[in-house]
Design a protein around this motif. Structure first.
Motif, PDB file in Angstrom:
ATOM      1  N   GLU A   1      -2.495  -6.359   1.036  1.00 33.80           N
ATOM      2  CA  GLU A   1      -3.048  -6.209  -0.300  1.00 33.80           C
ATOM      3  C   GLU A   1      -3.478  -4.776  -0.585  1.00 33.80           C
ATOM      4  O   GLU A   1      -3.745  -4.434  -1.729  1.00 33.80           O
ATOM      5  CB  GLU A   1      -4.256  -7.136  -0.476  1.00 33.80           C
ATOM      6  CG  GLU A   1      -3.921  -8.623  -0.368  1.00 33.80           C
ATOM      7  CD  GLU A   1      -5.142  -9.493  -0.549  1.00 33.80           C
ATOM      8  OE1 GLU A   1      -6.256  -8.924  -0.656  1.00 33.80           O
ATOM      9  OE2 GLU A   1      -4.997 -10.728  -0.597  1.00 33.80           O
ATOM     10  N   LYS A   2      -3.539  -3.940   0.448  1.00 35.60           N
ATOM     11  CA  LYS A   2      -4.083  -2.590   0.288  1.00 35.60           C
ATOM     12  C   LYS A   2      -3.031  -1.488   0.319  1.00 35.60           C
ATOM     13  O   LYS A   2      -3.200  -0.443  -0.300  1.00 35.60           O
ATOM     14  CB  LYS A   2      -5.114  -2.314   1.390  1.00 35.60           C
ATOM     15  CG  LYS A   2      -6.337  -3.205   1.321  1.00 35.60           C
ATOM     16  CD  LYS A   2      -7.322  -2.824   2.415  1.00 35.60           C
ATOM     17  CE  LYS A   2      -8.583  -3.679   2.365  1.00 35.60           C
ATOM     18  NZ  LYS A   2      -9.549  -3.304   3.428  1.00 35.60           N
TER      19      LYS A   2
ATOM     20  N   LYS B   1      -5.184  -1.230  -4.466  1.00 41.02           N
ATOM     21  CA  LYS B   1      -6.170  -1.838  -5.366  1.00 41.02           C
ATOM     22  C   LYS B   1      -6.531  -0.925  -6.537  1.00 41.02           C
ATOM     23  O   LYS B   1      -7.185  -1.351  -7.481  1.00 41.02           O
ATOM     24  CB  LYS B   1      -7.433  -2.206  -4.579  1.00 41.02           C
ATOM     25  CG  LYS B   1      -7.229  -3.341  -3.592  1.00 41.02           C
ATOM     26  CD  LYS B   1      -8.543  -3.740  -2.932  1.00 41.02           C
ATOM     27  CE  LYS B   1      -8.352  -4.917  -1.993  1.00 41.02           C
ATOM     28  NZ  LYS B   1      -9.629  -5.338  -1.350  1.00 41.02           N
TER      29      LYS B   1
ATOM     30  N   ASN C   1       4.941  -1.826  -2.983  1.00 42.67           N
ATOM     31  CA  ASN C   1       3.960  -2.576  -2.198  1.00 42.67           C
ATOM     32  C   ASN C   1       4.518  -2.920  -0.816  1.00 42.67           C
ATOM     33  O   ASN C   1       5.730  -2.981  -0.631  1.00 42.67           O
ATOM     34  CB  ASN C   1       3.554  -3.861  -2.920  1.00 42.67           C
ATOM     35  CG  ASN C   1       2.799  -3.592  -4.206  1.00 42.67           C
ATOM     36  OD1 ASN C   1       3.350  -3.672  -5.300  1.00 42.67           O
ATOM     37  ND2 ASN C   1       1.520  -3.283  -4.080  1.00 42.67           N
TER      38      ASN C   1
END
Length: 204
Positions: free
Chosen positions: A125-126, A148, A120
């Motif tokens: 968040e993407k 996601k 990550n």
């Protein structure tokens, strides 16, 4: 309250002037501003608020944002490549149904590679950061906005298809040296060969 209303009125008048002056270059956006504030972009309005510097009263209506929000991780800045690629991809164009010649497709170098590492990106968040073996001297670092849909641990060891001659870009502070291909229909699925092939094998 009166001071606040006066400030809003001043901002509305400034925005109206901007809309009138920019309307030849941005007609749809400026027309949307005019509709929201309730005035007409015309010669008479130009004379009134630009030439005569009159102040107008507006009754604003609710409206959608003039421009879509651009998320920080999508604001990629192109950076020079360390080594000149064998082929150079054309500048990205807006997707369309226009027919292309086979020579246009041949400009794209699509290779199969194996995911060596995946993690990550802190603060996003993407985005996921990949190290992918494309059969070259060094693995490629590639960023992809699929966090996601996939967990990093599930992708290590998997083969993926990569647009390999895309110009490197800096995304969220990290260099990305290609694009991982996927299909989307509400969900998302990475494109991969049906059977394992040698890393660096070209698709075409």
């Amino acid at each position: 309250k009166d001071e606040a209303n006066a400030l809003v009125s001043l901002c509305a008048n400034l925005l109206a002037r901007v809309a009138v002056l920019l309307s030849p270059a941005m007609p749809r956006t400026c027309e949307k501003i005019a509709q929201t504030l309730g005035f007409e972009i015309s010669t008479a309005t130009y004379e009134k608020i630009i030439l005569n510097n009159e102040i107008l009263d507006f009754k604003a209506q609710k409206t959608q944002p003039l421009f879509p929000k651009i998320e920080k991780e999508l604001m990629a800045t192109a950076v020079p490549s360390v080594s000149e690629p064998a082929k150079t991809a054309p500048a990205p164009q807006e997707k369309s149904d226009a027919k292309i010649k086979i020579d246009d497709f041949k400009k794209c170098v699509i290779k199969v590679g194996t995911v060596l590492e995946c993690s990550n990106i802190e603060g996003s968040e993407k985005l996921l950061k990949f190290k992918i073996d494309l059969g070259e001297e060094q693995p490629r670092q590639i960023l992809s906005g699929i966090a996601k849909f996939y967990a990093p641990a599930d992708l290590v060891g998997k083969q993926v298809c990569v647009l390999a001659n895309l110009k490197p870009a800096k995304i969220f502070g990290h260099i990305s040296e290609g694009m991982i291909l996927s299909a989307e229909d509400g969900s998302l699925c990475l494109i991969a060969p049906m059977a394992a092939v040698k890393n660096g094998s070209e698709i075409g």
